[in-house]
Design an enzyme around this catalytic site. Structure first.
Site, PDB file in Angstrom:
ATOM      1  N   GLU A 111       0.851  -1.191   0.000  1.00 24.25           N
ATOM      2  CA  GLU A 111       0.000   0.000   0.000  1.00 24.25           C
ATOM      3  C   GLU A 111       0.885   1.240   0.000  1.00 24.25           C
ATOM      4  O   GLU A 111       1.946   1.242   0.636  1.00 24.25           O
ATOM      5  CB  GLU A 111      -0.879  -0.055   1.259  1.00 24.25           C
ATOM      6  CG  GLU A 111      -1.710   1.156   1.568  1.00 24.25           C
ATOM      7  CD  GLU A 111      -2.897   1.348   0.658  1.00 24.25           C
ATOM      8  OE1 GLU A 111      -2.668   1.626  -0.539  1.00 24.25           O
ATOM      9  OE2 GLU A 111      -4.033   1.269   1.129  1.00 24.25           O
ATOM     10  N   ASP A 112       0.469   2.271  -0.703  1.00 23.20           N
ATOM     11  CA  ASP A 112       1.244   3.505  -0.709  1.00 23.20           C
ATOM     12  C   ASP A 112       1.106   4.255   0.605  1.00 23.20           C
ATOM     13  O   ASP A 112       2.086   4.669   1.197  1.00 23.20           O
ATOM     14  CB  ASP A 112       0.865   4.406  -1.893  1.00 23.20           C
ATOM     15  CG  ASP A 112      -0.623   4.726  -1.962  1.00 23.20           C
ATOM     16  OD1 ASP A 112      -1.425   4.129  -1.213  1.00 23.20           O
ATOM     17  OD2 ASP A 112      -1.000   5.563  -2.804  1.00 23.20           O
ATOM     18  N   ASP A 115      -4.214   5.910   5.472  1.00 20.44           N
ATOM     19  CA  ASP A 115      -4.798   7.198   5.826  1.00 20.44           C
ATOM     20  C   ASP A 115      -6.019   6.934   6.705  1.00 20.44           C
ATOM     21  O   ASP A 115      -5.890   6.726   7.906  1.00 20.44           O
ATOM     22  CB  ASP A 115      -5.154   7.938   4.535  1.00 20.44           C
ATOM     23  CG  ASP A 115      -5.477   9.392   4.724  1.00 20.44           C
ATOM     24  OD1 ASP A 115      -5.838   9.802   5.838  1.00 20.44           O
ATOM     25  OD2 ASP A 115      -5.394  10.153   3.743  1.00 20.44           O
TER      26      ASP A 115
END
Length: 187
Positions: A111-112, A115
């Protein structure tokens, strides 16, 4: 104008800069460390499948797999919860499901950024239901703001500030993914 600001405007055609959060060299060092940690975490004969969560993870995943000095396979899934906004909509839509079999394999979801946690909360259970030998998450960035995160990443590159970030695969309306650093733009 600072060097980072000059570099930002070179890549964006003069788009205004908020500030560079992580430089290209900081990211490269972090990704090399994460790759070594992942390689060391599994036995030599482990059947590893890296699942890149597109689109944001593609740059990170490409660099990361080259730092994992062992055989592995790569596949992708596409999920969206942002659209053109700067905050998650709360609704995750799976646009592409991985083709690779997962049963009995060591799955690492790449995953980047973590959030709101919405995407992870909605996808991870469905992936675990496919019967992998193990399931872990690797995230380049973690904002640590998700109040109800059910799936914590095992590997995290940076604890990120609670700002909207672009670059190194992260976008704003599909722009800025090509930046070799991560920045907080003026929006």
């Amino acid at each position: 104008m600072r060097a980072a600001e000059r570099e930002f405007t070179e890549y964006t055609g003069g788009e205004p800069l908020g500030h560079v959060v992580y430089s290209a060299s900081q990211i490269a060092d972090c990704v090399a460390r994460m790759g070594a940690d992942i390689a060391a975490a599994y036995p030599p004969d482990a059947d590893i499948l890296m699942l890149g969560l597109l689109k944001g993870s593609f740059v990170f995943l490409g660099d990361l797999v080259r730092q994992i000095r062992r055989p592995l396979q790569v596949d992708f899934l596409v999920a969206s919860s942002y659209g053109k906004g700067t905050t998650s909509s709360g609704n995750v839509e799976l646009l592409y499901d991985p083709r690779a079999p997962m049963a009995g394999r060591h799955i690492i979801l790449v995953e980047d950024i973590v959030d709101s946690g919405t995407t992870l909360n909605q996808l991870c259970g469905a992936l675990v239901d496919r019967g992998p030998a193990s399931f872990e998450i690797c995230a380049l960035l973690h904002k640590r703001i998700a109040p109800d995160l059910e799936w914590e990443p095992r590997w995290v590159g940076f604890d990120a500030p609670n700002e909207f970030l672009v670059g190194y695969g992260l976008d704003h309306g599909e722009d800025f993914r090509h930046l070799p650093f991560i920045a907080c733009p003026r929006t």
